[in-house]
Scaffold this motif. Structure first.
Motif, PDB file in Angstrom:
ATOM      1  N   LYS A  60     108.377  65.813  89.921  1.00 10.05           N
ATOM      2  CA  LYS A  60     108.863  67.119  89.468  1.00 10.05           C
ATOM      3  C   LYS A  60     107.766  68.174  89.533  1.00 10.05           C
ATOM      4  O   LYS A  60     108.021  69.317  89.923  1.00 10.05           O
ATOM      5  N   GLN A  61     106.539  67.796  89.158  1.00 13.02           N
ATOM      6  CA  GLN A  61     105.423  68.738  89.244  1.00 13.02           C
ATOM      7  C   GLN A  61     105.173  69.131  90.695  1.00 13.02           C
ATOM      8  O   GLN A  61     104.915  70.297  90.994  1.00 13.02           O
ATOM      9  N   SER A  62     105.272  68.156  91.586  1.00 10.22           N
ATOM     10  CA  SER A  62     105.059  68.431  93.000  1.00 10.22           C
ATOM     11  C   SER A  62     106.119  69.393  93.533  1.00 10.22           C
ATOM     12  O   SER A  62     105.807  70.336  94.261  1.00 10.22           O
ATOM     13  N   LEU A  63     107.379  69.151  93.161  1.00  9.43           N
ATOM     14  CA  LEU A  63     108.457  70.045  93.601  1.00  9.43           C
ATOM     15  C   LEU A  63     108.277  71.448  93.035  1.00  9.43           C
ATOM     16  O   LEU A  63     108.499  72.441  93.732  1.00  9.43           O
ATOM     17  N   LYS A  64     107.856  71.525  91.779  1.00 10.57           N
ATOM     18  CA  LYS A  64     107.655  72.827  91.147  1.00 10.57           C
ATOM     19  C   LYS A  64     106.525  73.580  91.847  1.00 10.57           C
ATOM     20  O   LYS A  64     106.648  74.771  92.143  1.00 10.57           O
ATOM     21  N   LEU A  65     105.437  72.884  92.133  1.00  5.93           N
ATOM     22  CA  LEU A  65     104.305  73.502  92.818  1.00  5.93           C
ATOM     23  C   LEU A  65     104.705  73.958  94.217  1.00  5.93           C
ATOM     24  O   LEU A  65     104.346  75.055  94.643  1.00  5.93           O
ATOM     25  N   LYS A  66     105.485  73.132  94.898  1.00  4.74           N
ATOM     26  CA  LYS A  66     105.931  73.477  96.251  1.00  4.74           C
ATOM     27  C   LYS A  66     106.814  74.730  96.228  1.00  4.74           C
ATOM     28  O   LYS A  66     106.656  75.626  97.057  1.00  4.74           O
ATOM     29  N   SER A  67     107.720  74.817  95.264  1.00  2.07           N
ATOM     30  CA  SER A  67     108.594  75.995  95.193  1.00  2.07           C
ATOM     31  C   SER A  67     107.796  77.246  94.831  1.00  2.07           C
ATOM     32  O   SER A  67     108.078  78.333  95.329  1.00  2.07           O
ATOM     33  N   GLN A  68     106.777  77.095  93.979  1.00  2.00           N
ATOM     34  CA  GLN A  68     105.932  78.240  93.638  1.00  2.00           C
ATOM     35  C   GLN A  68     105.168  78.719  94.868  1.00  2.00           C
ATOM     36  O   GLN A  68     105.032  79.918  95.091  1.00  2.00           O
ATOM     37  N   GLN A  69     104.689  77.778  95.673  1.00  2.00           N
ATOM     38  CA  GLN A  69     103.971  78.155  96.892  1.00  2.00           C
ATOM     39  C   GLN A  69     104.900  78.860  97.869  1.00  2.00           C
ATOM     40  O   GLN A  69     104.513  79.838  98.503  1.00  2.00           O
ATOM     41  N   GLU A  70     106.132  78.366  97.989  1.00  2.00           N
ATOM     42  CA  GLU A  70     107.094  79.008  98.888  1.00  2.00           C
ATOM     43  C   GLU A  70     107.410  80.427  98.419  1.00  2.00           C
ATOM     44  O   GLU A  70     107.508  81.344  99.227  1.00  2.00           O
TER      45      GLU A  70
END
Length: 108
Positions: A60-70
């Motif tokens: 979940k942290q990885s997905l959250k970080l990825k969406s923030q980067q996008e």
């Protein structure tokens, strides 16, 4: 502790205890071994659940970080290309200038 252990786990523990039972072993000793096996199985399941929660948390942290980067990349793209926002207005003005010049030249 016994209430949190399922009947299936208890049966499995008893099977294992009986399978490893020695000829001189009493029923009480076999039951004590089965209880130890139950506790071991329960502890193993707890550890596996904790590991699964940890993996899920990391995912979940990885997905959250990825969406923030996008989102950051999208904002940077919008800021980096402000001339694209002016293009429709330039085309609109040019078309009106062309229309007015055509109308004035053909009207005379």
């Amino acid at each position: 502790m016994a209430k949190s252990i399922s009947q299936e786990t208890q049966n499995e523990a008893m099977k294992v205890a009986k399978a490893t039972q020695k000829p001189s072993q009493t029923k009480e000793q076999t039951k004590l071994i089965a209880l130890g096996i139950e506790k071991g199985i329960a502890e193993y399941k707890k550890q596996q659940k904790a590991k699964a929660r940890g993996r899920d948390k990391l995912r979940k942290q990885s997905l959250k970080l990825k969406s923030q980067q996008e989102n950051t990349e999208q904002e940077e793209n919008i800021i980096a290309h402000p001339s694209n926002a002016k293009l429709p207005w330039i085309l609109l003005v040019a078309s009106w200038v062309g229309f007015l010049s055509y109308a004035l030249l053909n009207g005379q």
